[in-house]
Design a protein around this motif. Sequence first.
Motif, PDB file in Angstrom:
ATOM      1  N   ASN A  73       1.221   0.105  -6.971  1.00 49.44           N
ATOM      2  CA  ASN A  73       1.041   1.270  -6.113  1.00 49.44           C
ATOM      3  C   ASN A  73       2.323   2.094  -6.008  1.00 49.44           C
ATOM      4  N   SER A 122       2.422   4.853  -2.142  1.00 47.16           N
ATOM      5  CA  SER A 122       3.342   5.062  -3.259  1.00 47.16           C
ATOM      6  C   SER A 122       4.796   5.023  -2.806  1.00 47.16           C
ATOM      7  N   GLU A 138       0.849  -1.195   0.000  1.00 48.44           N
ATOM      8  CA  GLU A 138       0.000   0.000   0.000  1.00 48.44           C
ATOM      9  C   GLU A 138       0.881   1.239   0.000  1.00 48.44           C
ATOM     10  N   GLU A 187      -1.832  -5.322  -4.623  1.00 46.27           N
ATOM     11  CA  GLU A 187      -2.536  -4.470  -3.675  1.00 46.27           C
ATOM     12  C   GLU A 187      -2.985  -5.303  -2.468  1.00 46.27           C
TER      13      GLU A 187
END
Length: 224
Positions: free
Chosen positions: A31, A10, A8, A175
């Motif tokens: 991500n 960036s 999770e 994810e």
Amino acid sequence: MKVRFVTEGSLHEYVLRRARPACDLLLFGFNGLGDVDYRSELAGESSLLEEMAILSRECACTVVSGCRTDSCGIRRKSAAIAANGRILGVADRLHAFEEDGYSAGAHCKVYETAAGRVGLCVAEDLYFPSVCETLALCDADVIVCPFEAAEDSVPRLMLRAGAFVAGTAACLCAENLAMIASRSGDMLFSATKRECCFEFSLQREYRLCTVRTRGQALARRADY
């Protein structure tokens, strides 16, 4: 090999947290880099790849992240790899699916790193065991697959199948999901944490495999 998964947030957010994990391989899903426009990167209007390279130097590890690349309007699903403060390369997904609007890439690539020889399998290329097998034949020590959302059991199944066919460990970062399959096809590790770590030994094993076949007779010919 010690692998740290970030499922999770960036890569930029990770940098701002000043996190400096002790690991050999730092792995993000899609991500991590998100959308990468090559034109903007070259013009200095964005610096996602540069930031990734700097992170690899500061963490003293190999960094891999999935991304959606745009090259003059041609969009691909890709994975970037960085080590020692530089981008080693960007691998594109080999297979195109009409419904998702992304173009196909061109070739498989294995990257030499301090963590070992890393073969990149991008997103749904995992559904084609020949990709993992090809990376193994190109002498990959480990296969790394950045994925988007693993919404069903298929990515889990195919990761195990790919590792078994290739005869090498395979890692997947999606994810909210991190997984590692062993070369025997067993699941070594699985977690749904935002960030997690797992250490395992890289193993190389080769054996002779023969096949009995017909055809391709090497008869002498006098007509050419």
